[in-house]
Design a protein around this motif. Sequence first.
Motif, short mmCIF file in Angstrom:
data_model
loop_
_atom_site.label_atom_id
_atom_site.label_comp_id
_atom_site.label_asym_id
_atom_site.label_seq_id
_atom_site.Cartn_x
_atom_site.Cartn_y
_atom_site.Cartn_z
N ARG A 26 0.83 -1.22 0.00
CA ARG A 26 0.00 0.00 0.00
C ARG A 26 0.86 1.26 0.00
N ASP A 29 2.64 1.44 -3.48
CA ASP A 29 1.76 1.31 -4.66
C ASP A 29 2.16 0.11 -5.52
N CYS A 31 1.20 -2.93 -7.31
CA CYS A 31 -0.05 -3.49 -7.83
C CYS A 31 0.20 -4.02 -9.23
N ASN A 34 -2.17 -2.20 -12.06
CA ASN A 34 -1.76 -0.81 -12.24
C ASN A 34 -0.41 -0.71 -12.94
N ASN A 104 -8.72 -5.47 -10.55
CA ASN A 104 -7.79 -5.81 -9.48
C ASN A 104 -7.56 -7.31 -9.46
N GLY A 108 -4.55 -7.40 -4.73
CA GLY A 108 -4.89 -5.98 -4.83
C GLY A 108 -6.23 -5.67 -4.21
N ARG A 112 -6.95 -3.02 -1.26
CA ARG A 112 -7.95 -1.94 -1.37
C ARG A 112 -9.04 -2.09 -0.31
N SER A 120 -14.07 -4.12 -3.40
CA SER A 120 -13.04 -5.16 -3.32
C SER A 120 -13.50 -6.32 -2.44
#
Length: 348
Positions: A26, A29, A31, A34, A104, A108, A112, A120
């Motif tokens: 987190r 970032d 992911c 992404n 996602n 992920g 989230r 999520s």
Amino acid sequence: MWDLSPSILAGVAGVLGGIGFGFAARMGDFCTLNAIESAAYGGDQRRARLWGVVLGVAILVLFTAEAAGFALISQSPYHLIAFNPLAAIFGGLMFGYGMALAGNCGFGALVRLGGGDLRSFLIVMIMAVAGFITLAGPLSPLRVALFPQVEADSPQGFAHAFAAMTGLSPLLVAVPVALVLIGIGLAHPHLRQSPRTIAWGVVVGFSLAYAFIATSLLRMGTLEAIPVEGFTFTAPLGRTILYLMTSSAGGLNFAVGSVVGVVAGAALAAAWRRRFRWEACEDPRELGRQVAGACLMGVGGVIAVGCSVGQGASAMATLAFSAPLVFISIVAGAMFGLRQLLRGFQSA
């Protein structure tokens, strides 16, 4: 030797590792989707290049630990199950396409969810159910018939295959691979300008290695009562739900603890960054895509014996035969799905 039962120790190890993994992911970032989307359509390779740092650190730490006697890489499921290219490709494509639809992957979604995203939560639940339907439910006989999982007669990894042929240490293969991956990641100037992101990527890499090291030490200390495993988030989602409802599905173990830990770690990071907020789905079409995507991820992740984290990160950290092919298939499936979604938006 242990004052607590092996299952409780494994669960605690999973929670602690999950907290670190979720917090670092987190904060940095980290992911899969992404990274693919920003590299392919956003002109930003930083997240994709971060994978090089993450995997390089994980490989370096894990194989060093094995050389020191603290890890049993060859006892991980990625080395015990014979490599099945058809399952790797089909399952990976299905998972990647579902990941694009859902927005996602399983990991992920947990991250989230820790930040307050209720959409999520739906992805996690649907993916868990679909995964268990494929693993041990009505679709299990069909899966076994089409994609049988056969016990391997030798470790299914590049470094260990090299060691078996030459008698040399797997570390001799792992170190160059790790350094190349780290070099590829740090070769990107924009990533080098983000030392904070790199630092959290290093923590993610250590977390991936931690899972194998912790379960290896538990296996050695409990007369092989605990299996060696890494972080993965397909079947463990279903096991966690069943355990929370009935205390079944194998009981408390590392996988269950890791799922709970990731949500807790992500929640801590969201609170730390003051980004925790409740979110819900307001578009029925978006909800339909997410449900369909979660189903595909659950089925595909079980067929491929791992998700974008299970195969793309954990198995890759062990240099398993299956990891590159599954990960390439996941990326290809995600790219196809993202392209479809973008064309739909353009038409609209």
